[in-house]
Design an enzyme around this catalytic site. Structure first.
Site, PDB file in Angstrom:
ATOM      1  N   ARG A 174       0.756  -1.156  -0.033  1.00  0.00           N
ATOM      2  CA  ARG A 174      -0.130   0.031  -0.150  1.00  0.00           C
ATOM      3  C   ARG A 174       0.865   1.252   0.072  1.00  0.00           C
ATOM      4  O   ARG A 174       0.651   2.355   0.720  1.00  0.00           O
ATOM      5  CB  ARG A 174      -0.889   0.259   1.319  1.00  0.00           C
ATOM      6  CG  ARG A 174      -1.768  -1.328   1.259  1.00  0.00           C
ATOM      7  CD  ARG A 174      -2.616  -1.486   0.098  1.00  0.00           C
ATOM      8  NE  ARG A 174      -3.225  -2.826   0.251  1.00  0.00           N
ATOM      9  CZ  ARG A 174      -3.965  -3.370  -0.614  1.00  0.00           C
ATOM     10  NH1 ARG A 174      -3.869  -2.899  -1.707  1.00  0.00           N
ATOM     11  NH2 ARG A 174      -4.582  -4.524  -0.547  1.00  0.00           N
ATOM     12  N   GLU A 297      -5.148 -12.861   8.161  1.00  0.00           N
ATOM     13  CA  GLU A 297      -4.879 -12.777   6.755  1.00  0.00           C
ATOM     14  C   GLU A 297      -4.025 -13.601   6.332  1.00  0.00           C
ATOM     15  O   GLU A 297      -2.891 -13.264   5.723  1.00  0.00           O
ATOM     16  CB  GLU A 297      -4.665 -11.258   6.360  1.00  0.00           C
ATOM     17  CG  GLU A 297      -5.805 -10.225   6.663  1.00  0.00           C
ATOM     18  CD  GLU A 297      -5.441  -8.802   6.187  1.00  0.00           C
ATOM     19  OE1 GLU A 297      -6.588  -8.180   5.878  1.00  0.00           O
ATOM     20  OE2 GLU A 297      -4.571  -8.423   6.525  1.00  0.00           O
ATOM     21  N   ARG A 330      -1.501  -6.225  17.395  1.00  0.00           N
ATOM     22  CA  ARG A 330      -2.580  -5.744  16.669  1.00  0.00           C
ATOM     23  C   ARG A 330      -4.058  -6.784  16.776  1.00  0.00           C
ATOM     24  O   ARG A 330      -3.641  -7.848  16.893  1.00  0.00           O
ATOM     25  CB  ARG A 330      -2.206  -5.701  15.020  1.00  0.00           C
ATOM     26  CG  ARG A 330      -1.126  -4.780  14.490  1.00  0.00           C
ATOM     27  CD  ARG A 330      -0.926  -4.864  13.097  1.00  0.00           C
ATOM     28  NE  ARG A 330      -1.694  -3.992  12.359  1.00  0.00           N
ATOM     29  CZ  ARG A 330      -2.127  -4.308  11.448  1.00  0.00           C
ATOM     30  NH1 ARG A 330      -2.207  -5.394  10.868  1.00  0.00           N
ATOM     31  NH2 ARG A 330      -2.761  -3.131  10.827  1.00  0.00           N
ATOM     32  N   ASP A 376     -11.955  -2.146   8.311  1.00  0.00           N
ATOM     33  CA  ASP A 376     -10.608  -1.873   7.643  1.00  0.00           C
ATOM     34  C   ASP A 376     -10.406  -0.424   7.204  1.00  0.00           C
ATOM     35  O   ASP A 376     -10.682  -0.433   5.896  1.00  0.00           O
ATOM     36  CB  ASP A 376     -10.124  -2.958   6.750  1.00  0.00           C
ATOM     37  CG  ASP A 376      -8.712  -3.054   6.577  1.00  0.00           C
ATOM     38  OD1 ASP A 376      -7.990  -2.531   6.955  1.00  0.00           O
ATOM     39  OD2 ASP A 376      -8.425  -3.710   5.436  1.00  0.00           O
ATOM     40  N   GLU A 404      -5.309   3.872   1.979  1.00  0.00           N
ATOM     41  CA  GLU A 404      -5.656   2.669   1.247  1.00  0.00           C
ATOM     42  C   GLU A 404      -6.984   2.542   0.484  1.00  0.00           C
ATOM     43  O   GLU A 404      -6.882   2.268  -0.472  1.00  0.00           O
ATOM     44  CB  GLU A 404      -5.331   1.851   2.348  1.00  0.00           C
ATOM     45  CG  GLU A 404      -5.593   0.019   1.782  1.00  0.00           C
ATOM     46  CD  GLU A 404      -5.256  -0.959   2.815  1.00  0.00           C
ATOM     47  OE1 GLU A 404      -5.709  -1.997   2.425  1.00  0.00           O
ATOM     48  OE2 GLU A 404      -4.905  -0.676   3.960  1.00  0.00           O
ATOM     49  N   TRP A 553     -14.249 -12.532   3.143  1.00  0.00           N
ATOM     50  CA  TRP A 553     -13.701 -11.638   3.632  1.00  0.00           C
ATOM     51  C   TRP A 553     -14.552 -10.770   4.569  1.00  0.00           C
ATOM     52  O   TRP A 553     -14.032  -9.804   5.341  1.00  0.00           O
ATOM     53  CB  TRP A 553     -13.026 -10.614   2.732  1.00  0.00           C
ATOM     54  CG  TRP A 553     -11.992 -11.051   1.969  1.00  0.00           C
ATOM     55  CD1 TRP A 553     -12.166 -11.811   0.783  1.00  0.00           C
ATOM     56  CD2 TRP A 553     -10.710 -11.306   2.402  1.00  0.00           C
ATOM     57  NE1 TRP A 553     -10.621 -12.069   0.343  1.00  0.00           N
ATOM     58  CE2 TRP A 553      -9.708 -11.920   1.589  1.00  0.00           C
ATOM     59  CE3 TRP A 553      -9.929 -10.861   3.324  1.00  0.00           C
ATOM     60  CZ2 TRP A 553      -8.536 -12.338   1.671  1.00  0.00           C
ATOM     61  CZ3 TRP A 553      -8.398 -11.191   3.551  1.00  0.00           C
ATOM     62  CH2 TRP A 553      -7.843 -11.891   2.600  1.00  0.00           C
TER      63      TRP A 553
END
EC number: 3.2.1.139
Length: 836
Positions: A174, A297, A330, A376, A404, A553
């Site tokens: 990104r 992920e 995280r 996100d 992003e 997702w």
């Protein structure tokens, strides 16, 4: 006293490339009286070159020289000399100056700034704080502010970090501003000049730590050669009061260390991390700590061994604790193989489900790093409920300077107003005031640690982030991390004056554009809480609403032919609303009390559901997308009014980006509106959607060397069809007679600019060339390019003031290049005031 209002502005400055950011120290027109009010000397109370106080003295000297063209000598003694700037720590000042006057109590990293009297005092609680005070004083001078002030400034929170997503090969996940300034070919770069320049920028907005490698970490960062490199990087950051941190790959003991396991409770794994951590701190004794992304992920994590997230975090916390380090763990942990047919499944539930039951099990030097919303970095999300569920665990809010999902720096989006809404949000934990800013600072639950981290993917581009205007977000992040009470518009205007000068029209115009940018982007991308309707499978850039659904997702909209939105109620939905404290849970549970900007986040409704405005949901979609795109057209017009007031290089750069955004906002508008019109079958009351009387579809023109092409997703082409050349090495021609009335038009051409080639197009009117362009956005813009004809590659070029007679011939010749077949979508002849 502010003097910028009385300055006689000089001619436009020489071209600037953006490398200096807001630390330009550009000369200001100033009278003799102005210069005479400046102190005549600088006393830096540390003569050690690598100390932040020494750097502060040098920065003050260079800044005054640049801003007011006056040489001010530096000394390290005679602190009581008249008319001097004294910079140092409170303790250094007391020792060197023997003062008996009272000085304020400062918190760690805090500073005292006084411009009253003959001397300027810049005194920090520590050397880092003294440097912060020096930058604040220089910011005042650079803005022509000679006000007499005397105040203490303390940080809201101790953690003010940035996370780089730089990869060891030099690429950046990104990243929209070029390759990494840290890495190349698997190692730390040799030339760290840009790292030092970055350190100045970060220190000037009071950032105190930087994690230099991607959270999707490569274990080779821990090799002896790379730790030598990390030590060199730390040496560059240290004089600016910035500590270095490292992201870790959880499986490193196995993939890099040769063990048979990476189980966090295995003794061999614990010993391996102990040895590695000792090596890390041998190279960098003041390392800030570790950042860990695990079980997310596809990244390895403790769940492989049925261990808890606290088992994992505590493994690292115990290793860095003797060295004073912390672990940022995280909270971005979720299952990306969810089942959309299960009405209860909801990715938004993940953070609370994974972490709430572990509250109190983490070591005191563990900080849970939580994205501001539960999905996100979307254009709008509710505050993550995890902030209200960890009473006994330190937290930090994760923000994203990197755009992003918000236009990837090719769209102007000033994000600070979004952050401010989040930070000011009251979660009402236990029915008591519970601002997010107070929670993450550790104040609400009485935690010693807390703060913020932001993803900041600077690169080697001289604009740092790929766009001059996007630097306002980096500046604003630092300001809000230090003091979340600051107002986004005030922050913005400081940045404008420091970046573009003191012209009042420049200030007013850029304030207007920037403050309108987030609302406009929300309007033409996704509104009513439906998230950013971008392509989540591919580049996260252009429109692709269908990509949200029918996958694992979990960024679903649950849109069908009659309804849209996620039911996140306790009574009938995913039960997400129940993760909030009682007052908020009740508000979100009830459709009548749910804020309409989050309606489709919490509720599944018919397209015909009426809003308080009286509009239906679908009509609101249509209207908002038109309104947002119209606002984006105005950005370009407003910027062009500044020609001659901004240096040519930056003026042309920003103009190119805003011109592109104006066109791409229409791509967004049409794609989203066409998709939901096709989905719902409900027409636009204003008869705009699908109705474009000033367009000529490329596929309806006479084609020679071109052929039609069905675009996927269909909504990213006008009429779902474009044209491409029949050969990769032969030009194609599309021609037509113009049936519009004679007059003067703006000629807009929508085309696709693919990665893998630089096609060329020429436009002719009656065989007279009136314009040409090249498809080279991969070189001139900042977003992730696309290899397909889609919403990412779709763009537009406009030729203004074209005089046309009814019956004239229009011809476009496209020359393909590489794998790019000179694609065309449509032509629009736009009379004055018509947006298409």
């Amino acid at each position: 006293m502010w003097l910028f209002g009385v300055f006689v502005l000089l001619g436009v400055a020489a071209a600037e490339d953006g490398l200096k950011g807001w630390l330009r120290y550009a000369p200001l027109p100033c009278s003799k009286q102005c210069r005479s009010s400046l102190p005549s000397s600088i006393v830096s109370l540390n003569s050690t070159n690598a100390s932040p106080v020494f750097v502060a003295g040098t920065e003050l000297q260079n800044g005054i020289q640049g801003i007011y063209e006056r040489d001010v000598p530096i000394s390290h003694v005679k602190c009581n000399a008249a008319s001097s700037i004294v910079v140092g720590t409170v303790d250094q000042y007391r020792r060197a100056c023997g003062t008996k006057s009272s000085l304020p109590e400062l918190e760690e990293d805090g500073f005292w700034l006084s411009t009253k009297g003959k001397n300027v005092q810049i005194l920090g609680q520590n050397e880092r704080g003294a440097l912060y005070g020096a930058f604040e004083y220089l910011s005042m001078l650079a803005q022509g502010n000679f006000s007499e002030v005397a105040y203490a400034s303390n940080p809201s929170a101790p953690i003010r970090w940035v996370n780089q997503w730089d990869n060891m090969d030099g690429s950046i996940e990104r990243g929209y501003g070029g390759p990494s300034i840290f890495f190349k070919n698997g190692q730390i770069v040799q030339n760290l000049t840009r790292v030092a320049e970055y350190a100045r920028l970060l220190a000037s907005v009071k950032i105190n730590a930087v994690v230099i490698n991607n959270v999707n970490a490569n274990a080779t960062i821990l090799s002896p050669t790379n730790l030598d490199g990390v030590a060199r990087v730390a040496d560059v950051f240290r004089p600016y009061g910035i500590q270095v941190g490292l992201s870790l790959n959880f499986a490193s003991p196995q993939t890099f260390g040769g063990l048979s396991t990476f189980d966090p409770l295995d003794e061999s794994v614990i010993q391996w991390w102990s040895n590695i951590t000792a090596q890390v701190y041998k190279h960098v004794p003041d390392m800030a700590g570790y950042l860990v992304k695990a079980d997310s992920e596809g990244q390895p994590g403790p769940q492989v061994y049925n261990r808890t997230l606290s088992d994992a975090a505590n493994l690292f916390a115990k290793e860095v604790q003797p060295y004073g380090g912390i672990v940022m763990y995280r909270a971005f942990v979720y299952d990306h193989h969810l089942n959309e047919t299960n009405w209860r499944d909801d990715r938004a539930n993940a953070a609370v489900e994974f972490f709430k039951h572990l509250d109190g099990e983490f070591e005191d030097n563990v900080v849970i790093q939580i994205k501001y919303g539960p999905i996100d970095f979307q254009v709008r999300e509710p505050v993550s409920p995890l902030f209200a569920n960890l009473y006994n665990t330190s937290m930090a809010i994760e923000l994203q300077v990197t755009q992003e999902y918000l236009g990837q720096q090719s769209h102007l989006v000033y994000v600070a107003p979004l952050w401010k809404e989040i930070l000011d949000f009251d979660l009402r934990v236990d029915h008591k005031p519970s601002l997010v800013s107070d929670i993450v600072a550790g104040k609400r639950f009485k935690r010693k640690l807390g703060g913020s981290a932001a993803v900041v993917n600077v690169g080697t581009n001289t604009t740092w982030l790929g766009s001059h205007m996007s630097m306002s977000n980096l500046y604003a992040y630092g300001r809000l991390a230090w003091n979340p009470a600051d107002e986004p518009q005030d922050i913005l205007q400081d940045w404008i004056r420091l970046t573009f000068g003191l012209d009042r029209k420049v200030l007013d115009t850029l304030t207007c554009i920037s403050m309108d940018s987030w609302p406009a982007y929300e309007q033409y991308s996704g509104n009513l809480g439906i998230q950013t309707l971008t392509d989540i499978i591919y580049t996260h850039y252009g429109p692709s609403p269908a990509s949200q659904d029918n996958n694992g997702w979990g960024q679903w909209t649950r849109a069908d032919h009659t309804t849209i939105g996620m039911d996140r109620t306790v009574s009938n939905g995913t039960r997400y609303s129940g993760q909030y404290p009682d007052e908020l849970a009740a508000m979100y549970e009830n459709i009548e009390s749910t804020p309409e900007e989050l309606l489709l986040w919490f509720h599944h409704v018919n397209y015909t559901h009426r809003l308080t405005s009286g509009k239906t949901v679908i009509q609101h979609f249509y209207d908002s997308h038109y309104t947002g795109a119209e606002t984006a057209q105005g950005f370009l017009e407003k910027w062009e009014s500044l020609e001659g007031k901004i240096d040519t290089e930056r003026y042309n750069h920003v103009r190119r980006f805003l011109d592109y955004q104006a066109g791409h906002s229409i791509v967004w508008r049409d794609a989203i509106n066409n998709f939901y019109f096709n989905m719902s079958g409900i027409p636009d009351d204003a008869k705009r959607v699908g109705h474009h009387p000033w367009r000529i579809e490329a596929e309806s023109m006479k084609l020679d060397g071109y052929k039609t092409y069905d675009v996927n997703p269909f909504e990213t082409a006008s009429g779902a069809v474009a044209i491409v050349t029949t050969s990769n090495n032969t030009a194609g021609t599309a021609s037509t007679k113009i049936e519009f009335p004679s007059g003067t038009y703006d000629l807009a051409v929508n085309y696709y600019d693919l990665y893998g080639g630089k096609s060329q197009w020429k436009v002719y009117l009656n065989d007279r060339k009136i314009g040409q362009w090249t498809g080279n956005s991969e070189e001139t813009l900042s977003h992730t390019p696309s290899i397909y004809l889609d919403g990412h590659s779709a763009t537009r070029v406009k030729f203004r003031g074209v005089k046309v007679k009814h019956g004239d011939s229009l011809k476009i010749v496209g020359m393909p290049d590489g794998t790019e077949p000179a694609p065309l979508d449509y032509v629009a002849f736009l009379p004055e005031g018509i947006l298409d």
